[in-house]
Design a protein around this motif. Structure first.
Motif, short mmCIF file in Angstrom:
data_model
loop_
_atom_site.label_atom_id
_atom_site.label_comp_id
_atom_site.label_asym_id
_atom_site.label_seq_id
_atom_site.Cartn_x
_atom_site.Cartn_y
_atom_site.Cartn_z
N ASN A 25 0.83 -1.21 0.00
CA ASN A 25 0.00 0.00 0.00
C ASN A 25 0.86 1.25 0.00
N SER A 29 1.06 4.16 -3.00
CA SER A 29 0.89 5.60 -2.78
C SER A 29 2.10 6.38 -3.28
N SER A 46 -1.46 -0.64 -10.18
CA SER A 46 -1.33 -0.75 -8.73
C SER A 46 -1.53 -2.18 -8.26
N MET A 50 0.95 -4.47 -5.84
CA MET A 50 0.48 -5.12 -4.61
C MET A 50 0.73 -6.62 -4.65
#
Length: 88
Positions: A25, A29, A46, A50
């Motif tokens: 996470n 960001s 993204s 992950m």
């Protein structure tokens, strides 16, 4: 002692997988922040970041966890053999 080692192995695997999710996470960001200046970074999804982070940390946790679990199983076997030898 063997049971404690087995439990620590399971806890280590879960902890490393959770750490991979948390750090994933954070990396997502950071990626969105840097994607504004780097156009090639905007193409990386993204989800793939992950999955990659959770996979890497999960694998490390699996290695450590299996090591601790096997150490605990071996310790339990050695204690059983030692008890049998004392009876003789």
């Amino acid at each position: 002692m063997g049971v404690i080692s087995i439990l620590l192995g399971i806890i280590a695997f879960i902890a490393f997988t959770g750490a991979g999710a948390i750090l994933g996470n954070e990396l997502v960001s950071l990626k969105t922040m840097f994607a504004a200046s780097l156009t090639t970074l905007a193409n990386v999804s993204s989800t793939s970041i992950m999955v990659g982070m959770i996979g890497v940390f999960g694998f490390i946790g699996l290695l450590i966890g299996i090591s601790l679990i096997m150490q605990g199983l071996t310790y339990n076997k050695v204690v059983k053999i030692q008890k049998k030898l004392r009876r003789l």
